[in-house]
Structures are given as structure tokens and as C-alpha cells.
Design a protein around this motif. Structure first.
Motif, PDB file in Angstrom:
ATOM      1  N   LEU A   1       0.778  -1.557  -0.197  1.00 35.99           N
ATOM      2  CA  LEU A   1       0.115  -0.058   0.150  1.00 35.99           C
ATOM      3  C   LEU A   1       0.978   1.339   0.123  1.00 35.99           C
ATOM      4  O   LEU A   1       0.979   1.689  -0.817  1.00 35.99           O
ATOM      5  CB  LEU A   1      -1.180   0.319   1.622  1.00 35.99           C
ATOM      6  CG  LEU A   1      -1.970  -0.981   1.406  1.00 35.99           C
ATOM      7  CD1 LEU A   1      -2.908  -0.965   2.375  1.00 35.99           C
ATOM      8  CD2 LEU A   1      -3.228  -0.163  -0.130  1.00 35.99           C
ATOM      9  N   LEU A   2       1.894   0.981   0.548  1.00 35.30           N
ATOM     10  CA  LEU A   2       2.709   2.344   0.244  1.00 35.30           C
ATOM     11  C   LEU A   2       3.519   2.187  -0.511  1.00 35.30           C
ATOM     12  O   LEU A   2       3.431   3.513  -1.254  1.00 35.30           O
ATOM     13  CB  LEU A   2       4.092   2.092   2.059  1.00 35.30           C
ATOM     14  CG  LEU A   2       5.196   3.781   1.837  1.00 35.30           C
ATOM     15  CD1 LEU A   2       4.010   4.712   1.616  1.00 35.30           C
ATOM     16  CD2 LEU A   2       6.255   3.575   3.377  1.00 35.30           C
ATOM     17  N   TRP A   3       3.526   1.189  -1.403  1.00 33.26           N
ATOM     18  CA  TRP A   3       4.556   1.851  -2.637  1.00 33.26           C
ATOM     19  C   TRP A   3       2.955   1.918  -3.905  1.00 33.26           C
ATOM     20  O   TRP A   3       3.991   3.532  -4.031  1.00 33.26           O
ATOM     21  CB  TRP A   3       4.693   0.688  -3.070  1.00 33.26           C
ATOM     22  CG  TRP A   3       5.960  -0.072  -2.991  1.00 33.26           C
ATOM     23  CD1 TRP A   3       6.574  -0.662  -2.823  1.00 33.26           C
ATOM     24  CD2 TRP A   3       7.236   0.536  -4.217  1.00 33.26           C
ATOM     25  NE1 TRP A   3       8.211  -0.870  -2.121  1.00 33.26           N
ATOM     26  CE2 TRP A   3       8.481  -0.085  -3.709  1.00 33.26           C
ATOM     27  CE3 TRP A   3       7.288   1.087  -5.346  1.00 33.26           C
ATOM     28  CZ2 TRP A   3       9.929   0.077  -4.583  1.00 33.26           C
ATOM     29  CZ3 TRP A   3       8.511   1.747  -6.020  1.00 33.26           C
ATOM     30  CH2 TRP A   3       9.462   1.292  -5.714  1.00 33.26           C
ATOM     31  N   LEU A   4       1.709   1.776  -3.611  1.00 31.91           N
ATOM     32  CA  LEU A   4       0.480   2.324  -4.040  1.00 31.91           C
ATOM     33  C   LEU A   4       0.399   3.987  -4.127  1.00 31.91           C
ATOM     34  O   LEU A   4       0.474   4.739  -4.713  1.00 31.91           O
ATOM     35  CB  LEU A   4      -0.634   1.268  -4.341  1.00 31.91           C
ATOM     36  CG  LEU A   4      -0.584   0.076  -4.499  1.00 31.91           C
ATOM     37  CD1 LEU A   4      -2.051  -0.678  -4.146  1.00 31.91           C
ATOM     38  CD2 LEU A   4      -0.110   0.039  -6.271  1.00 31.91           C
ATOM     39  N   ASN A   5       0.371   4.011  -3.038  1.00 34.24           N
ATOM     40  CA  ASN A   5       0.588   5.652  -2.147  1.00 34.24           C
ATOM     41  C   ASN A   5       1.995   6.599  -3.243  1.00 34.24           C
ATOM     42  O   ASN A   5       1.507   7.675  -3.429  1.00 34.24           O
ATOM     43  CB  ASN A   5       0.575   5.060  -1.036  1.00 34.24           C
ATOM     44  CG  ASN A   5      -0.477   6.860  -0.331  1.00 34.24           C
ATOM     45  OD1 ASN A   5      -0.817   6.464   1.182  1.00 34.24           O
ATOM     46  ND2 ASN A   5      -0.013   8.102  -1.453  1.00 34.24           N
ATOM     47  N   ILE A   6       2.916   5.241  -2.919  1.00 27.34           N
ATOM     48  CA  ILE A   6       4.278   6.507  -3.758  1.00 27.34           C
ATOM     49  C   ILE A   6       3.988   6.901  -5.614  1.00 27.34           C
ATOM     50  O   ILE A   6       3.945   8.104  -5.319  1.00 27.34           O
ATOM     51  CB  ILE A   6       5.532   6.125  -3.373  1.00 27.34           C
ATOM     52  CG1 ILE A   6       5.592   5.967  -1.354  1.00 27.34           C
ATOM     53  CG2 ILE A   6       6.923   6.288  -4.551  1.00 27.34           C
ATOM     54  CD1 ILE A   6       6.380   5.625  -1.392  1.00 27.34           C
ATOM     55  N   LEU A   7       3.013   5.935  -5.640  1.00 26.02           N
ATOM     56  CA  LEU A   7       2.901   6.023  -7.200  1.00 26.02           C
ATOM     57  C   LEU A   7       2.148   6.944  -7.746  1.00 26.02           C
ATOM     58  O   LEU A   7       2.020   7.392  -8.378  1.00 26.02           O
ATOM     59  CB  LEU A   7       2.748   4.771  -8.224  1.00 26.02           C
ATOM     60  CG  LEU A   7       3.952   2.871  -7.538  1.00 26.02           C
ATOM     61  CD1 LEU A   7       3.555   1.744  -7.778  1.00 26.02           C
ATOM     62  CD2 LEU A   7       5.145   3.425  -8.690  1.00 26.02           C
ATOM     63  N   ALA A   8       1.200   6.566  -6.813  1.00 22.52           N
ATOM     64  CA  ALA A   8      -0.486   7.654  -7.196  1.00 22.52           C
ATOM     65  C   ALA A   8       0.425   8.562  -7.040  1.00 22.52           C
ATOM     66  O   ALA A   8      -0.285  10.026  -7.410  1.00 22.52           O
ATOM     67  CB  ALA A   8      -2.033   7.300  -5.581  1.00 22.52           C
ATOM     68  N   ALA A   9       1.047   9.307  -5.515  1.00 23.79           N
ATOM     69  CA  ALA A   9       1.308  10.918  -5.741  1.00 23.79           C
ATOM     70  C   ALA A   9       2.497  11.005  -6.826  1.00 23.79           C
ATOM     71  O   ALA A   9       2.746  12.106  -7.185  1.00 23.79           O
ATOM     72  CB  ALA A   9       2.379  10.894  -4.573  1.00 23.79           C
ATOM     73  N   ARG A  10       3.466  10.259  -7.338  1.00 21.41           N
ATOM     74  CA  ARG A  10       4.126  10.520  -7.789  1.00 21.41           C
ATOM     75  C   ARG A  10       4.374  10.204  -8.931  1.00 21.41           C
ATOM     76  O   ARG A  10       4.970  11.139 -10.143  1.00 21.41           O
ATOM     77  CB  ARG A  10       6.111   9.825  -7.835  1.00 21.41           C
ATOM     78  CG  ARG A  10       6.844  10.235  -5.987  1.00 21.41           C
ATOM     79  CD  ARG A  10       7.611   9.942  -5.602  1.00 21.41           C
ATOM     80  NE  ARG A  10       8.847   9.358  -7.322  1.00 21.41           N
ATOM     81  CZ  ARG A  10       9.676   9.975  -6.837  1.00 21.41           C
ATOM     82  NH1 ARG A  10      10.508   8.731  -6.002  1.00 21.41           N
ATOM     83  NH2 ARG A  10      10.810   9.962  -7.705  1.00 21.41           N
ATOM     84  N   ARG A  11       3.365  10.219  -9.689  1.00 23.47           N
ATOM     85  CA  ARG A  11       2.252   9.609 -11.105  1.00 23.47           C
ATOM     86  C   ARG A  11       4.311   9.339 -12.180  1.00 23.47           C
ATOM     87  O   ARG A  11       4.180   9.493 -13.106  1.00 23.47           O
ATOM     88  CB  ARG A  11       1.583  10.546 -11.677  1.00 23.47           C
ATOM     89  CG  ARG A  11       1.125  11.520 -11.423  1.00 23.47           C
ATOM     90  CD  ARG A  11       0.308  12.708 -11.502  1.00 23.47           C
ATOM     91  NE  ARG A  11      -0.893  12.774 -10.591  1.00 23.47           N
ATOM     92  CZ  ARG A  11      -2.152  12.474 -10.988  1.00 23.47           C
ATOM     93  NH1 ARG A  11      -2.093  11.721 -11.553  1.00 23.47           N
ATOM     94  NH2 ARG A  11      -3.027  12.831  -9.898  1.00 23.47           N
ATOM     95  N   GLN A  12       4.972   8.060 -11.354  1.00 25.92           N
ATOM     96  CA  GLN A  12       5.572   7.390 -11.873  1.00 25.92           C
ATOM     97  C   GLN A  12       5.970   6.570 -12.127  1.00 25.92           C
ATOM     98  O   GLN A  12       5.074   5.738 -11.490  1.00 25.92           O
ATOM     99  CB  GLN A  12       7.410   8.144 -11.335  1.00 25.92           C
ATOM    100  CG  GLN A  12       7.680   9.303 -11.902  1.00 25.92           C
ATOM    101  CD  GLN A  12       9.367   9.852 -10.839  1.00 25.92           C
ATOM    102  OE1 GLN A  12       8.895  10.093  -9.828  1.00 25.92           O
ATOM    103  NE2 GLN A  12       9.905  10.267 -11.510  1.00 25.92           N
ATOM    104  N   SER A  13       6.804   5.293 -12.940  1.00 26.52           N
ATOM    105  CA  SER A  13       6.485   4.315 -13.071  1.00 26.52           C
ATOM    106  C   SER A  13       7.386   3.583 -11.651  1.00 26.52           C
ATOM    107  O   SER A  13       8.703   4.331 -11.411  1.00 26.52           O
ATOM    108  CB  SER A  13       6.893   3.126 -14.476  1.00 26.52           C
ATOM    109  OG  SER A  13       8.280   3.645 -14.923  1.00 26.52           O
TER     110      SER A  13
END
Length: 542
Positions: A382-394
């Protein structure tokens, strides 16, 4: 009616770093599980009328031992037991339940990432009131009691219905069967930006989560599919099975190969992850981009502020000694402490309780934070998903930027499994005998700058843990670490950790095997692994 049953000690009930783990056939011996559970209770004081948390990962023998533990808890004076419906409770969820309910402690029935089934593994671990694994002084007391026990107490009654949510009585003790998922899922929703993650998924972001037919299936379906809106089927192998579907529920590149192959395919999802038997470990793979557990810890720490639960920043980072130094550089840039501890999540507990660390991690695929006192696989995802959602990067873009900022720690672990214990002990003894003469010597890995047997002084209570692994450090910052694992049930497992650091201006795109080849050869030569074990190659490389 309470029965007192005469028994004899077993001489093989010394708890390891994560409780007592043995083959199912050993646990099925008359009195074996009872002896150990009674030894746990006999080593504790002040639990009369208190609450005990009970649950496990659903592996073979889980339901039977839950009934034994319930009846023994009633006979020994507990006032209440909270048990997960169907006997299911992931290790991080058990830790949360202990903390949120004010329980005295908990029994977690699991052998973590080890295989399950009638010919495989089972385990029992005691967690204390902070929700974390029992510290060494408690496990030492438990072991001492197992060597002298002569009787155990058990309540004579029919089995308790653990499949229906509700409250029943077992003598003077109440048994509360609870939803094992809801409270944990609520905790996750309080830490992470579910709205942002849900919007990312609704916008076309794709993911795959492999529960490996283990305990996280119900948790992952509730969180990823129901609460975050991922399509049905996003969670693979979602039904917990007593034998884990004949698979080995260890989220690494060997045992989660189907997920890895899917993530390396041309039409791979954006993000892939897996968790293990009891839900405390994780595997992270982006599209065409595997993330080592050591790198994952560093990235999560560097970007934790993206999640609401960590927006105010981190108090410190803790990692186990064999874990790569990638997180050290993050801590340095953030201006926060970095703690290097022995292997075993219990060593993080004191730091978390003292408010000295916020995020912790081990190279063996375990990461977590101060929200519980166990590592937590779904939390990391979930923390990875939150980071991906915030940074909008792969994932690949995030890793490339991370290495460009901090440099890259090329890293691998080589496991030599099921070695005869006397041979494994002889290898480590020979290594320790060589330590004094190693500094200044030159081998294929370079010039040895120092060599020692890691010892740890806990900064909260000044307790000392010695003989935690042999370290050989080289002039350029590379290192090789040798350690015997305490998580197996058969023979000994030698773990060899190989690490080479390359700065931001160095070659950050080498294949890991190529980058580490000189150090791998050095490890073989220095320890004479083949000579001691008869093994020319490791059993598993992660």
C-alpha cells in the motif's frame, strides 16, 4: 473441568527468532504442542483474567492447535480469548489486534514463509503486549521451562465453534470469534490515501497481487478489490489452503516465479506484489523492474511523506545488519538516525516503542512501521501504491531516480539450505577463527579493511546480542556477510549476503550477477563453502 496431564520434556523446543518451528509430524506427537504452550504460560506472570489473541495462517494443523490453545488458555486462567474467524489471523493483523484490544499477549500459529501440509512445517510464536515477538529474555525462559515441564493444564470440553462470529464460554473464559480482516483494513485506510490510489486504479493503472494461497488472500481481496476498486481477479491465489496449494509461500523470485514472469512479459501490469504464508513479507516488482527488499526499504523511507500517515516525517530508520546500506544514505539525507540491528523483528520493537524509529526493514522481504510491531506485507504494498499515485511515475522511473540520487547497492543473498548442522557450525567456527588475520589481505573482492562477528548493543536498554553474523568489509565499501538462519526446520541454512556500492556517478545499470561476481568468488574462497557443505551452488539466490 480442568485436567492436569502428566508429561515429559522434549529436548528440541528452543524457540528461534520467530518462535518454535518444526515439521508437522513432530508437532503431532502426543503432548508436544501442549508442552510448548504450557511452557509459554508458565513463563508469564499476571495474566489471570486477561485477554489473549489467537490465530494463524491457516496451514495444516492450524485448526487443531487452536482448539488445544483455547482449552489450555481456559485452564490456565485467561479471562478472554480473541480468535480470528476460521482460525485465520495474519501476523501483522494479530499484532494490531493485540495492541488495539489491550491484550496481554498472543499466540500466532505459523511457520511464516515455510511450506505447509502434513509433511511440511508448523510453528507457534508468542507475542507480548506491545504486539511484537517475545524478546530473548522471554524466549529463554520459555526454553528453560520446556526442559523441566512435568505437567500441563487443559480444559476438558467439546471443540469451540471458531467459524461463527460471536461470543461463547469455555468454563470461566469467554471466546470471541472476530472478523480477522475488518480492523486491519480500517487501520490501512487510516494510514494511506485510498482516494488517490482508487483514482489511479480507476484511471487504468493495473496491478497483480499473489497471495500464494496463504493468509493474505482475504485481506487483499477486501483492500485491493473491494476498497480500492481493482478488478475481481487482481488478487491471485486468494483462498488460504492448508498446504498453500502445494506451493512454497515465500515471496521471492524462485517461489513467486509465475508473478515474476507475468511482470516481465510485454503486456505486464503496471505493478506486481506478493506476500507470504502469514502475511508479514512482501515482494515488489514493477513492469520489467524487480525491486530488491533492501532497495524497497530505502525507497519507502525516502518517499514515506507521500502517505498521510507519515506526512510529518520519520523519527528514524532501522534495518537488520545483513540488509544493504541503501537505507543508510536515505537516513543521512533526511538527517535522521539509522539503526543497524541483528536479524529478527523483535530487535526493532524497543526502537519503535521508544519512538526512535518509524520505518524498519530486513533484506528477507520484511518491511513495516510503528503502526504494529511486526513486519507487514500488505502495508508495504500500500505504501508503494501511495507513492506511485503521488509521484505519477512507474516503478522503473522511481528506481532510476533513486539510484541517481543516492547511488546503487548491488545486492544478493545466497542460501545454502538443509546443511548438516555440524558442517554448518564448523564452517562458521572456521570463519571466526580467521577473522583476526583477514584485514589487509587481498582476494578477488579487493582488499579486506575489517572483519568481525557482529554484536549489537540496544540503545534503549543497553542489552547486548553477540555472534549475530560474520562481516567481511572491503576498502571500497563492499562487504560479504555470513550467517546461519534460525527460520528453517531441517538442518541448517547458511545465508551469504553480498553487497557492492556504486555511487551516483558510477555504472548503475549492471546486471546484479555481473556486478557481484568478484565478491561471490571471494565469499567461496574465504569460507570454503564447497569444502564444508559439499555444495557448489546455492539452493536459492534472491
Amino acid at each position: 473441568m480442568i485436567q492436569t496431564v502428566s508429561t515429559m520434556p522434549f529436548n528440541d523446543q528452543k524457540p528461534g527468532t520467530s518462535g518454535l518451528r518444526k515439521k508437522v509430524r513432530i508437532f503431532e506427537q502426543p503432548h508436544y504442542a501442549e508442552n510448548f504452550i504450557q511452557s509459554v504460560f508458565d513463563s508469564l506472570d499476571g495474566f489471570a483474567g486477561e485477554t489473549l489473541v489467537l490465530g494463524g495462517d491457516g496451514r495444516f494443523l492450524n485448526r487443531e492447535v487452536i482448539q488445544i490453545a483455547l482449552k489450555m488458555a481456559a485452564a490456565n486462567g485467561f479471562g478472554r480469548v480473541l480468535v480470528g474467524q476460521g482460525g485465520i489471523l495474519s501476523t501483522p493483523a494479530a499484532s494490531h489486534l493485540i495492541r488495539s484490544s489491550g491484550a496481554f499477549g498472543g499466540l500466532v500459529l505459523s511457520a511464516s514463509h515455510n511450506p505447509g501440509g502434513p509433511d511440511e512445517d508448523f510453528g507457534i510464536k508468542y507475542n507480548v503486549s506491545n504486539g511484537g515477538p517475545a524478546p530473548e529474555k522471554v524466549t529463554d525462559a520459555i526454553h528453560a521451562r520446556t526442559l523441566s515441564i512435568d505437567s500441563y493444564r487443559i480444559f476438558e470440553a467439546d471443540d469451540v465453534d471458531i467459524d461463527t462470529i460471536g461470543v461463547s464460554q469455555l468454563g470461566d473464559m469467554s471466546v470471541e470469534v472476530i472478523d480477522p480482516v475488518a480492523d486491519y483494513a480500517d487501520l490501512m485506510e487510516s494510514l494511506f490515501d485510498f482516494t488517490a490510489i482508487r483514482a489511479m486504479i480507476a484511471g487504468g493503472f493495473t496491478l497483480a497481487f499473489d497471495s500464494m494461497s496463504a493468509v493474505t488472500g482475504p485481506y487483499a481481496v477486501e483492500i485491493f478489490e473491494r476498497r480500492l476498486g481493482a478488478p475481481a481477479g487482481t488478487v491471485m491465489n486468494a483462498t488460504p489452503l492448508p498446504d498453500f496449494g502445494h506451493h512454497h509461500p515465500d515471496p521471492n523470485l524462485v517461489h513467486a516465479k509465475d508473478l515474476y514472469d507475468r511482470m516481465m512479459a510485454p503486456d505486464a501490469p503496471d505493478f506486481g506484489a506478493a506476500s507470504d504464508g502469514d502475511g508479514d513479507r512482501n515482494l515488489i516488482i514493477g513492469r520489467h523492474c524487480y525491486v530488491t527488499p533492501s532497495d524497497s526499504l530505502a525507497v519507502l523511507a525516502a518517499n514515506a511523506h507521500c502517505a498521510p500517515g507519515y506526512a510529518i516525517g520519520l523519527k528514524g530508520i532501522a534495518r537488520s545488519m545483513p540488509t544493504s546500506g541503501a537505507a543508510d544514505r536515505v537516513a543521512e539525507k533526511l538527517g535522521i538516525p539509522l539503526y543497524e540491528t541483528p536479524t529478527g523483528w523483535k530487535f526493532f520493537g524497543n526502537l519503535l516503542d521508544a519512538g526512535m524509529a518509524t520505518i524498519c526493514g530486513e533484506e528477507s522481504a520484511g518491511t513495516g512501521s510503528d503502526h504494529v510491531r511486526e513486519k507487514d506485507g500488505i502495508w508495504a504494498v500500500l505504501l508503494w501504491l501511495n507513492i506511485l499515485a503521488a509521484r505519477r511515475q512507474s516503478v522503473a522511473q522511481i528506481m532510476a531516480e533513486h539510484w541517481a540520487t543516492y547511488g546503487r547497492n548491488y545486492y544478493a543473498r545466497h542460501d545454502y539450505e538443509a546443511i548438516a548442522k555440524d558442517r554448518a557450525d564448523a564452517l562458521m567456527a572456521a570463519l571466526r577463527d580467521r577473522l583476526e588475520g583477514l584485514p589487509g589481505t587481498v582476494n578477488s573482492g579487493g582488499t579486506v579493511s575489517s572483519a568481525d562477528d557482529f554484536a549489537y548493543t540496544d540503545p534503549t536498554d543497553q542489552s547486548v546480542s553477540r555472534n549475530q553474523g560474520v562481516r567481511i568489509l572491503f576498502d571500497d565499501g563492499s562487504r560479504v556477510v555470513f550467517r546461519l538462519s534460525g527460520t528453517g526446520t531441517e538442518g541448517a541454512t547458511l545465508r551469504v549476503y553480498i553487497e557492492r556500492y556504486v555511487g551516483p556517478d558510477g555504472d548503475l545499470g549492471l546486471p546484479t550477477g555481473e556486478a557481484l561476481a568478484p565478491l561471490i568468488a571471494a565469499a567461496q574462497d574465504v569460507a570454503d563453502i564447497a569444502g564444508h557443505t559439499g555444495m557448489d551452488q546455492p539452493s536459492v539466490i534472491t
